[in-house]
Design a protein around this motif. Structure first.
Motif, PDB file in Angstrom:
ATOM      1  N   ILE A   1      30.120  51.282   7.871  1.00  0.00           N
ATOM      2  CA  ILE A   1      31.106  50.193   7.911  1.00  0.00           C
ATOM      3  C   ILE A   1      31.946  50.350   9.171  1.00  0.00           C
ATOM      4  O   ILE A   1      32.199  49.395   9.900  1.00  0.00           O
ATOM      5  N   ALA A   2      32.358  51.582   9.429  1.00  0.00           N
ATOM      6  CA  ALA A   2      33.112  51.847  10.655  1.00  0.00           C
ATOM      7  C   ALA A   2      32.247  51.530  11.862  1.00  0.00           C
ATOM      8  O   ALA A   2      32.702  50.910  12.830  1.00  0.00           O
TER       9      ALA A   2
ATOM     10  N   GLU B   1      29.456  58.463  17.198  1.00  0.00           N
ATOM     11  CA  GLU B   1      29.003  58.628  15.822  1.00  0.00           C
ATOM     12  C   GLU B   1      30.195  58.349  14.910  1.00  0.00           C
ATOM     13  O   GLU B   1      31.126  59.134  14.863  1.00  0.00           O
ATOM     14  N   PRO B   2      30.174  57.224  14.221  1.00  0.00           N
ATOM     15  CA  PRO B   2      31.330  56.841  13.393  1.00  0.00           C
ATOM     16  C   PRO B   2      31.322  57.596  12.067  1.00  0.00           C
ATOM     17  O   PRO B   2      30.380  58.328  11.771  1.00  0.00           O
ATOM     18  N   GLU B   3      32.368  57.376  11.262  1.00  0.00           N
ATOM     19  CA  GLU B   3      32.462  58.078   9.969  1.00  0.00           C
ATOM     20  C   GLU B   3      31.528  57.482   8.925  1.00  0.00           C
ATOM     21  O   GLU B   3      31.193  58.137   7.945  1.00  0.00           O
ATOM     22  N   ASP B   4      31.136  56.251   9.091  1.00  0.00           N
ATOM     23  CA  ASP B   4      30.193  55.632   8.163  1.00  0.00           C
ATOM     24  C   ASP B   4      29.702  54.332   8.812  1.00  0.00           C
ATOM     25  O   ASP B   4      30.150  53.962   9.894  1.00  0.00           O
TER      26      ASP B   4
ATOM     27  N   ASN C   1      31.950  47.822  12.548  1.00  0.00           N
ATOM     28  CA  ASN C   1      33.235  47.255  12.968  1.00  0.00           C
ATOM     29  C   ASN C   1      33.634  47.734  14.363  1.00  0.00           C
ATOM     30  O   ASN C   1      34.194  46.977  15.145  1.00  0.00           O
TER      31      ASN C   1
END
Ligand code: TPP
Ligand code: SF4
Lengths: 582, 296
Positions: A255-256, A250-253, A259
């Motif tokens: 966009i992360a 689970e990324p921070e947002d 990428n």
């Protein structure tokens, strides 16, 4: 034919989602063809939730308007839904809590009072289990054997321990027995056991279908930031991540997320992201990055009404143009749109092959209606799709070949535009992938000639595109007097409408466009070029698909039916529109 | 045996302005790779967009030149997919403390095992000299017609607060120290940041090489204990200043390793890759029948 639509309504926070799926499971195990659909506001507590479950002894494709059994956990449910009741419908409610007057309803409506709160008190369980009593009561109305639900409870709750299983069985059984004793037979449509014994069905959600397709296809990396309606995809991947060796973060947002997925894919993983329009808006620049660096990537975009936050828990098809055009300048992408659970599974599997073979972003565009609904799918069908699927990773160079190469070029200008890809860690394959325009080595380059060659090379890859499924599908008789055109989830109510119309001897056919980019020009022209009348159905305000067809084929549709109220299409509405048009 | 010449590319050379601090970081990074005897094909340099972010083009390792501000998540994805690789992120102060600051925060707290080298020139180089998140307070340039009152980002305090397990500052005018810091950063198991003061000779006429020479000192010369986080914060807060300078006042700019600790990495917390990097594991060959059976 048995065809019952059950609806449970109540305040959010009362576990209506869980109990809705349980009802779907009951219908499934009783051998019915099932479709479910849930409406809820973007709240955790309060607000009105409504879960529709339809089961029938013939194959069905969608929900319908009329409700045959209404389970009202509060008075609001009755007020909101009494117009939907069919002839002879039953209302299950707690007469101690809700006051109803038989005169409110059409003649023949059956009132089934069940003291939910009383039962809860008597068996001494949590108030939250009212819905469990309600599902038991519902079964008690239509079927005389509790066994099916007991078995489901064991399967569903066994992970939570014996105590939970027993508690749930008790609550459900109390509801079941109460209705059996006091009301069985009042509602005339009884389901005999295993009406449809011919095939084994699974009950699967759209999000699960996408995730299971991805798992079968070998996905081993995902970075998904939660957003309705793709949470089912995310949660299924995470739930299976340890068992199948999937790094699911689970990324921070968003966009992360995108990428990370590009980075993992660059390093050789099979990776994906999933989001809705808002998250996809954040990802846009990176979609172009995947295209420019020729990094394979699968993106699931679950549409819901916008703009901005819009109506987070409702459905629509308003992001079609967005996913087709997102990103600066032109780059090749593949956009595909499944129309039901089986297609969601199949297209999800194939999306990864396409991404790897053509080294580009593939967007699986879906919507809330498909992602959060459940339907029965024949076990054999989905299982054989899975077993016959062949993973294709495209032109990844082998360690041996790359070790021998003396002057490896990552973006070599080969005939089909698809350059053999090295993976970091391979000796001899050292290369740089860059977002700047570049030469064959990957070195930034702004010469006009190089630019043109590279642009053409990237687009050239689409010529060897093999979807793994047909870019369009046609349903119904070729010579029908009307052709319906659509994409994505409108397939379900459209097929349902066609089924009903067939019974009235009205014949229409349906062209479903599976691949939106690259646009299947010839297939669309040959399917509708000669149709007398055309009716295009889509869930947006401006006719995004209609315009797209005109843009690519020059064909104009004679009629359209657009909805942008956040609700799915209903077969009844489609039929009414067809009759207007014919 | 990795030698400097193995890292050289033959078809291009750096196009930074003559005298740019980026050269120093470039030389130090190559020196560090050679000193650590890393195989070039097992190193990935990941960068964003900016003058500094061009660096991977000129080192013969694997490279990924992504978007402005976004190299960090690219690098995280690479590490999770192949934890056998040495991953180094290169970015400018705009890239890392402006556009990408959120990613930096999260990479630090996750303690993913990679090394970030920030070329901090306190200016946007590639877009011709606008002020950046680290431009000194009170500065005025063509993008800031009035002196800026925006307090500069303090990369050291920010990284410490975010939970970075290796926090260091280097200077492009001291290659020996910078090489050493990059080596230590790579060897560190966890997230390492080396904020490197990198004079932009073309657009930043204040923070020049000589300006730094007059102000930098090495924390180890004061016997700094790198495990002392409280002390690290105090040193970090020495510069950049959150206020305009007083007459005759000169900044003290600490360089060297401010803080270092061991903590489980993001990779450690990812059991799927504990025995073998993800991309080395057998691929596909999955049977989802049990999952389908659960849905019966
Ligand atoms: C999304 C986005 N916004 C803006 C830019 C324009 N841009 C390119 S480099 C840059 C700033 C460069 O400054 P820095 O990151 O400090 O690197 P330097 O050039 O100083 O090394 C900007 C704003 C871009 N490429 N992408
Ligand atoms: S503009 Fe500044 S940072 Fe960019 S290359 Fe020139 S001196 Fe270096």
């Amino acid at each position: 034919m048995t065809d019952i639509q059950w609806l449970i309504g109540g305040e959010a926070g009362y576990g209506i989602m869980t109990i809705g799926v349980m009802m779907s499971k009951i219908f499934t195990r009783l051998g019915l063809s099932v479709f479910d659909y849930v409406e809820y506001p973007s709240l955790i507590r309060g607000g009105h939730n409504a879960y529709y479950v339809r089961g029938a002894s013939e194959q069905i494709f969608s929900q319908k308007k009329s409700v045959d059994i209404l389970v009202a956990l509060n008075r609001e449910t009755i007020d909101k839904h009494k117009q939907e009741l069919s002839d002879g419908a039953a209302i299950i409610y707690d007469d101690q809590l809700i006051k109803v007057d038989p005169a409110e309803f059409a003649l023949g409506t059956v009132l089934i009072p069940v003291p939910f709160a009383g039962i809860i008190k008597q068996i001494n369980v949590d108030r939250l289990m009212i819905n469990t009593v309600a599902v038991g009561a519902s079964l008690g109305l239509i079927h005389d054997d509790f066994n099916v639900l007991e078995k489901i409870m064991q399967d569903v709750f066994s992970k939570k321990g014996e105590e939970v299983v027993i508690e749930n069985i008790n609550a459900a059984k109390s509801g079941f027995e109460y209705v059996q004793k006091n009301s069985f037979g009042k509602f005339k449509r009884i389901i005999e056991k295993n009406i449809l014994q011919t095939q084994k069905n699974i009950l699967i959600g759209g999000g699960e279908s996408v995730a299971l397709g991805a798992i079968q296809s070998g996905v081993n990396f995902s970075a998904i930031y939660p957003m309705t309606p793709v949470n089912g995809v995310m949660m299924t991947l995470i739930a299976q991540s340890l068992k199948y060796g999937i790094v699911a973060k689970e990324p921070e947002d968003e966009i992360a997320g995108i990428n990370m997925a590009i980075g993992a894919s660059f390093a050789g993983a099979r990776s994906m992201v999933a989001t809705s329009g808002g998250g996809f808006s954040l990802m846009v620049e990176s979609v172009g990055l995947a295209a420019q660096t020729e990094t394979p990537l699968v993106i699931v975009e679950g549409m819901r009404p916008g703009p901005a936050t819009g109506m987070p828990t409702w459905t629509g098809q308003g992001d079609l143009r967005f996913v087709l055009h997102a990103g600066q300048d032109d780059f090749p992408r593949v956009v595909i749109a499944p129309g039901d659970m089986l297609e969601a599974f199949n297209m999800s599997m194939n999306a990864f092959n396409i991404a790897d073979i053509c080294q580009l972003p593939v967007i699986l565009v879906v919507d809330k209606y498909l992602m959060e609904g459940h339907a029965t799918v024949p076990f054999d069908k989905i299982s054989s799709l899975a077993k016959n699927f062949v993973i294709k990773r495209g032109k990844i160079i082998s360690d041996e070949d790359v070790a021998l190469s003396t002057d490896y070029k990552r973006y070599s200008l080969v005939d089909d535009g698809i350059s053999p890809r090295s993976i970091p860690g391979q000796k001899g394959g050292i290369a740089l992938s860059g977002s700047d325009e570049h030469d064959e080595r990957g070195l930034y380059n702004e010469e006009a000639e190089v630019r043109i060659k590279m642009m053409n090379k990237r687009f050239k890859k689409l010529e060897s595109l093999e979807l793994g499924f047909s870019p369009v599908d046609s349903y119904g008789l070729a010579d029908a007097s009307l052709t319906i055109v659509g994409f994505g989830s409108t397939k379900m109510p459209t097929l349902e409408a066609m089924n009903w119309l067939a019974k009235e001897n009205i014949s229409v056919n349906f062209l479903k466009i599976n691949c939106l980019a690259p646009f299947p020009v010839d297939a669309v022209i040959s399917a509708i070029g000669k149709s007398g009348k055309t009716l295009i159905i889509e869930g947006n305000k401006t006719g995004q698909l209609e315009g797209l067809i005109r843009e690519y084929t020059g064909l104009t549709m004679s009629h359209n039916f657009r909805k942008y109220d956040g609700r799915p299409f209903y077969p009844e509405e489609i039929i009414a529109r067809i009759k207007e048009v014919l | 045996m990795t030698e400097l010449k193995d890292l050289e590319i033959t078809y291009d050379k750096p196009n930074w302005c003559p005298g740019c601090g980026d050269f120093g970081v470039w030389v130090s990074l190559k020196n560090a790779i050679v000193s650590l005897q890393l195989n070039p094909w097992e190193v990935v340099l990941v960068s964003g967009i900016g003058c500094s972010s061009k660096l991977p083009y000129w080192v013969k390792t694997y490279g990924f030149n992504g978007l402005h501000g976004r190299p960090m998540p690219i690098a995280e994805g690479i590490r999770l997919a192949n934890s056998g690789l040495t991953v180094i992120v290169i970015g400018g102060d705009g890239d890392q403390y402006g556009e990408g600051a959120n990613h930096l925060l999260h990479a630090a707290r996750r303690n993913i095992n990679l090394t970030l080298i920030v070329h901090n020139n306190q200016i946007y180089g590639l877009t011709t000299g606008q002020f950046s998140p680290t431009t000194d307070i009170g500065e005025k340039n063509k993008a800031t017609p009035v002196p800026t009152v925006e307090a500069p980002v303090n990369p050291m305090s920010y990284s410490l607060a975010a939970g970075a397990t290796f926090v260091a500052r280097g200077f492009a005018g001291d290659n020996k120290q910078e090489t050493q810091l990059v080596m230590e950063g790579i060897k560190h198991k966890g997230f390492s940041i080396i904020d490197t003061m990198q004079p932009c000779v073309t657009f930043n006429h204040k923070n020049t090489f000589s300006w730094f020479y007059e102000r930098v000192y090495k924390v180890e010369d004061n016997g700094h204990d790198t495990s002392d986080k409280a002390q690290a914060y105090l040193i970090a807060e020495e510069w950049p200043l959150k206020r305009a300078l007083m007459d005759g006042e000169k900044e003290k700019i600490a360089t060297g390793i401010l803080y270092k600790e061991e903590r489980p990495t993001w990779e450690d917390g990812t059991p799927q890759i504990s025995s073998m990097p993800l991309v080395k594991q057998s691929f596909g060959n999955r049977d989802i029948t049990p999952l389908l059976e659960e849905l019966l």
